[in-house]
Write a protein that holds these residues in place. Structure first.
Motif, PDB file in Angstrom:
ATOM      1  N   ARG A  14      55.169  97.295  -0.617  1.00 43.61           N
ATOM      2  CA  ARG A  14      53.711  97.406  -0.613  1.00 43.61           C
ATOM      3  C   ARG A  14      53.311  98.558  -1.540  1.00 43.61           C
ATOM      4  O   ARG A  14      53.784  99.685  -1.385  1.00 43.61           O
ATOM      5  N   ILE A  15      52.444  98.252  -2.503  1.00 42.01           N
ATOM      6  CA  ILE A  15      51.884  99.264  -3.390  1.00 42.01           C
ATOM      7  C   ILE A  15      50.482  99.607  -2.896  1.00 42.01           C
ATOM      8  O   ILE A  15      49.691  98.716  -2.591  1.00 42.01           O
ATOM      9  N   LEU A  16      50.166 100.887  -2.814  1.00 39.01           N
ATOM     10  CA  LEU A  16      48.800 101.316  -2.494  1.00 39.01           C
ATOM     11  C   LEU A  16      48.380 102.360  -3.518  1.00 39.01           C
ATOM     12  O   LEU A  16      49.010 103.411  -3.635  1.00 39.01           O
ATOM     13  N   THR A  17      47.318 102.068  -4.261  1.00 41.24           N
ATOM     14  CA  THR A  17      46.938 102.938  -5.374  1.00 41.24           C
ATOM     15  C   THR A  17      45.436 102.917  -5.622  1.00 41.24           C
ATOM     16  O   THR A  17      44.730 101.988  -5.210  1.00 41.24           O
ATOM     17  N   ARG A  18      44.978 103.956  -6.293  1.00 41.81           N
ATOM     18  CA  ARG A  18      43.644 103.971  -6.884  1.00 41.81           C
ATOM     19  C   ARG A  18      43.751 103.907  -8.412  1.00 41.81           C
ATOM     20  O   ARG A  18      42.753 103.854  -9.100  1.00 41.81           O
ATOM     21  N   GLY A  19      44.971 103.961  -8.906  1.00 45.64           N
ATOM     22  CA  GLY A  19      45.208 103.947 -10.342  1.00 45.64           C
ATOM     23  C   GLY A  19      45.186 102.546 -10.918  1.00 45.64           C
ATOM     24  O   GLY A  19      45.204 101.552 -10.189  1.00 45.64           O
ATOM     25  N   LEU A  20      45.189 102.469 -12.245  1.00 45.43           N
ATOM     26  CA  LEU A  20      45.086 101.190 -12.935  1.00 45.43           C
ATOM     27  C   LEU A  20      46.370 100.779 -13.650  1.00 45.43           C
ATOM     28  O   LEU A  20      46.484  99.644 -14.130  1.00 45.43           O
ATOM     29  N   LEU A  21      47.335 101.684 -13.724  1.00 43.02           N
ATOM     30  CA  LEU A  21      48.525 101.431 -14.534  1.00 43.02           C
ATOM     31  C   LEU A  21      49.447 100.353 -13.965  1.00 43.02           C
ATOM     32  O   LEU A  21      50.360  99.897 -14.660  1.00 43.02           O
ATOM     33  N   TRP A  22      49.213  99.927 -12.728  1.00 45.84           N
ATOM     34  CA  TRP A  22      50.048  98.867 -12.160  1.00 45.84           C
ATOM     35  C   TRP A  22      49.899  97.556 -12.936  1.00 45.84           C
ATOM     36  O   TRP A  22      50.811  96.718 -12.910  1.00 45.84           O
TER      37      TRP A  22
ATOM     38  N   MET B  52      44.525  98.173  -3.513  1.00 47.23           N
ATOM     39  CA  MET B  52      43.780  99.293  -4.066  1.00 47.23           C
ATOM     40  C   MET B  52      42.805  99.796  -3.008  1.00 47.23           C
ATOM     41  O   MET B  52      42.232  99.010  -2.242  1.00 47.23           O
ATOM     42  N   SER B  53      42.632 101.102  -2.957  1.00 48.77           N
ATOM     43  CA  SER B  53      41.652 101.706  -2.062  1.00 48.77           C
ATOM     44  C   SER B  53      40.288 101.622  -2.731  1.00 48.77           C
ATOM     45  O   SER B  53      40.051 102.256  -3.757  1.00 48.77           O
ATOM     46  N   ILE B  54      39.408 100.832  -2.149  1.00 48.57           N
ATOM     47  CA  ILE B  54      38.037 100.703  -2.645  1.00 48.57           C
ATOM     48  C   ILE B  54      37.105 100.805  -1.437  1.00 48.57           C
ATOM     49  O   ILE B  54      36.771  99.789  -0.810  1.00 48.57           O
ATOM     50  N   PRO B  55      36.683 102.003  -1.072  1.00 46.95           N
ATOM     51  CA  PRO B  55      35.856 102.157   0.126  1.00 46.95           C
ATOM     52  C   PRO B  55      34.392 101.791  -0.065  1.00 46.95           C
ATOM     53  O   PRO B  55      33.656 101.669   0.907  1.00 46.95           O
ATOM     54  N   TYR B  56      33.968 101.628  -1.313  1.00 47.54           N
ATOM     55  CA  TYR B  56      32.584 101.287  -1.640  1.00 47.54           C
ATOM     56  C   TYR B  56      32.563 100.797  -3.072  1.00 47.54           C
ATOM     57  O   TYR B  56      33.570 100.896  -3.788  1.00 47.54           O
ATOM     58  N   LEU B  57      31.423 100.265  -3.497  1.00 44.72           N
ATOM     59  CA  LEU B  57      31.313  99.743  -4.862  1.00 44.72           C
ATOM     60  C   LEU B  57      30.314 100.555  -5.686  1.00 44.72           C
ATOM     61  O   LEU B  57      29.714 100.044  -6.622  1.00 44.72           O
ATOM     62  N   ASN B  58      30.184 101.828  -5.356  1.00 49.99           N
ATOM     63  CA  ASN B  58      29.203 102.710  -5.980  1.00 49.99           C
ATOM     64  C   ASN B  58      29.931 103.746  -6.835  1.00 49.99           C
ATOM     65  O   ASN B  58      30.551 104.674  -6.312  1.00 49.99           O
ATOM     66  N   ASP B  59      29.880 103.600  -8.154  1.00 47.63           N
ATOM     67  CA  ASP B  59      30.594 104.510  -9.046  1.00 47.63           C
ATOM     68  C   ASP B  59      30.055 105.934  -8.971  1.00 47.63           C
ATOM     69  O   ASP B  59      30.817 106.902  -9.084  1.00 47.63           O
ATOM     70  N   THR B  60      28.747 106.088  -8.784  1.00 48.49           N
ATOM     71  CA  THR B  60      28.144 107.426  -8.712  1.00 48.49           C
ATOM     72  C   THR B  60      28.652 108.158  -7.484  1.00 48.49           C
ATOM     73  O   THR B  60      29.027 109.339  -7.550  1.00 48.49           O
ATOM     74  N   LEU B  61      28.684 107.483  -6.342  1.00 44.65           N
ATOM     75  CA  LEU B  61      29.198 108.079  -5.116  1.00 44.65           C
ATOM     76  C   LEU B  61      30.668 108.429  -5.274  1.00 44.65           C
ATOM     77  O   LEU B  61      31.130 109.475  -4.803  1.00 44.65           O
TER      78      LEU B  61
ATOM     79  N   PRO C 252      36.632 112.457  -7.480  1.00 46.27           N
ATOM     80  CA  PRO C 252      36.343 112.660  -8.908  1.00 46.27           C
ATOM     81  C   PRO C 252      37.498 112.389  -9.853  1.00 46.27           C
ATOM     82  O   PRO C 252      37.282 112.113 -11.034  1.00 46.27           O
ATOM     83  N   GLY C 253      38.736 112.439  -9.363  1.00 46.06           N
ATOM     84  CA  GLY C 253      39.876 112.234 -10.251  1.00 46.06           C
ATOM     85  C   GLY C 253      40.356 110.804 -10.338  1.00 46.06           C
ATOM     86  O   GLY C 253      41.301 110.505 -11.074  1.00 46.06           O
ATOM     87  N   SER C 254      39.727 109.896  -9.592  1.00 43.26           N
ATOM     88  CA  SER C 254      40.173 108.504  -9.547  1.00 43.26           C
ATOM     89  C   SER C 254      39.351 107.625 -10.484  1.00 43.26           C
ATOM     90  O   SER C 254      38.188 107.916 -10.751  1.00 43.26           O
ATOM     91  N   PRO C 255      39.918 106.525 -10.955  1.00 42.09           N
ATOM     92  CA  PRO C 255      39.112 105.551 -11.697  1.00 42.09           C
ATOM     93  C   PRO C 255      37.980 105.049 -10.804  1.00 42.09           C
ATOM     94  O   PRO C 255      38.160 104.910  -9.590  1.00 42.09           O
ATOM     95  N   PRO C 256      36.813 104.763 -11.351  1.00 45.26           N
ATOM     96  CA  PRO C 256      35.678 104.326 -10.529  1.00 45.26           C
ATOM     97  C   PRO C 256      35.945 102.974  -9.872  1.00 45.26           C
ATOM     98  O   PRO C 256      36.762 102.180 -10.370  1.00 45.26           O
ATOM     99  N   PRO C 257      35.262 102.679  -8.772  1.00 48.78           N
ATOM    100  CA  PRO C 257      35.469 101.407  -8.066  1.00 48.78           C
ATOM    101  C   PRO C 257      35.270 100.180  -8.941  1.00 48.78           C
ATOM    102  O   PRO C 257      35.954  99.172  -8.756  1.00 48.78           O
TER     103      PRO C 257
ATOM    104  N   ALA D 114      42.190  98.323   0.719  1.00 49.39           N
ATOM    105  CA  ALA D 114      41.964  99.348   1.735  1.00 49.39           C
ATOM    106  C   ALA D 114      40.510  99.786   1.627  1.00 49.39           C
ATOM    107  O   ALA D 114      40.141 100.481   0.681  1.00 49.39           O
ATOM    108  N   VAL D 115      39.694  99.329   2.542  1.00 51.62           N
ATOM    109  CA  VAL D 115      38.281  99.713   2.575  1.00 51.62           C
ATOM    110  C   VAL D 115      38.236 101.061   3.294  1.00 51.62           C
ATOM    111  O   VAL D 115      37.774 101.185   4.423  1.00 51.62           O
TER     112      VAL D 115
END
Length: 330
Positions: free
Chosen positions: A136-144, A160-169, A175-180, A200-201
């Protein structure tokens, strides 16, 4: 921001884990210490593992390993070789009904946060697949996305951990992760390639409402995730201090155990209602905190702590359908 970087050696990269109580795995592998994504809410700096290693990390130049989370990263370069040796010598493979013998990369850092971690992650996955292990891979990164040649595999699921779909939030909280928006796009690419996927919401901030969850689930179902994990933000302890230091004042009302538990239950109810409305209730997997004991019926908590996810692995294709036995928080 200055990042303290280096490398470190470990005795055994493959560790048994209690994360079967989240339906995630029975083993974990961490390709590094620290994480430059620096998510303000991250629970890892508060874990006994980091607290016990504070003297070691200070010797490496990290003044405050908990509050300085996101400012240090120590790569475990020898991990692939040691993993191979560990798997060759291992005689018994631990499997729980909920953990299913799965190996998670990673529980304490992001496996695809930069090229260094991505390279080690790739070699680790290749080694695990060589030994016929579930990954199982769990990431916020895009290199996968660069590793789809090995990740499109029935023994691999990518989340991927995506708790919301709001890039500003997102820029405020992580701040160090790629936006949703880019994470969602990556999952769409993974789906097109034939990759097994989950989401992962987590962790959802307190301002997320029922309407937000309905909008979210309608969108996220486009990637056809096998399972959607959920939990809200935990703003107690060091987590809360780091969020306040980042100016996230919206967490102030949930910084006590009582207010946190009340908020947890309210969002849990909203998330289940949204899932029922969008027709995906059977894909949900709740991550209830042990400290909800006394606030939530113990039967509901135990159900989620020991329930296998809705994902099917080869040896579990005929697992019992527990959908009708599912207790509702509402």
């Amino acid at each position: 921001m200055t990042i303290t970087q280096g490398s470190e050696n470990i005795a055994n990269p493959l560790q048994k884990s209690a994360l079967y109580k989240k339906g995630l795995c029975d083993y974990v592998i961490n390709v590094a210490s620290g994480c430059i994504h620096g998510c303000t809410f991250c629970y890892v700096p508060s874990t006994p593992v980091i607290r016990a290693r504070q003297p070691y990390l200070k010797d490496k130049g990290v003044n405050d390993p908990q509050m300085d989370w996101g400012k240090y990263l120590f790569i475990r370069k020898d991990l692939p070789e040691k993993l191979e040796s560990s798997l060759v010598s291992k005689r018994v493979w631990h499997e729980t009904p909920a953990g299913k013998g799965v190996v998670l990369l990673c529980s304490g850092t992001d496996p695809y946060q930069n090229k260094q971690t991505a390279d080690i992650t790739r070699m680790a996955v290749e080694t695990l697949l060589k030994h016929n292990k579930r990954v199982r891979i769990l990431t916020r990164g895009l290199l996968w996305l660069n590793d789809l040649d090995i990740l499109v595999n029935p023994n691999v699921t990518v989340g991927m951990s995506i708790p919301y779909l709001n890039d500003t939030l997102s820029r405020q909280i992580e701040p160090g992760s790629p936006p949703p928006s880019l994470r969602f796009k990556a999952l769409l690419e993974g789906r097109k390639a034939g990759c097994r996927l989950y989401v992962a919401v987590a962790p959802t901030p307190p301002q997320i409402t029922l309407e937000d969850f309905i909008f979210y689930l309608d969108k996220i179902l486009e990637i056809e995730p096998e399972v959607m994990f959920w939990e809200p933000i935990n703003a107690r302890g060091t987590n809360g201090k780091r969020m306040l230091a980042a100016g996230l004042d919206f967490i102030k009302p949930i910084m006590t155990k009582k207010t946190w538990a009340k908020h947890f239950i309210e969002q849990w109810e909203a998330f289940e209602k949204a899932a029922n409305s969008t027709g995906c209730l059977e894909r949900l997997h709740i991550w209830p905190d042990q400290e909800l004991t006394g606030f939530v019926d113990s039967k509901i908590l135990e159900y989620w702590w020991y329930k296998p996810t809705s994902e099917h692995w080869s040896d579990y294709e005929n697992q019992e359908d527990l959908t009708n036995l599912r207790p509702s928080i509402t």
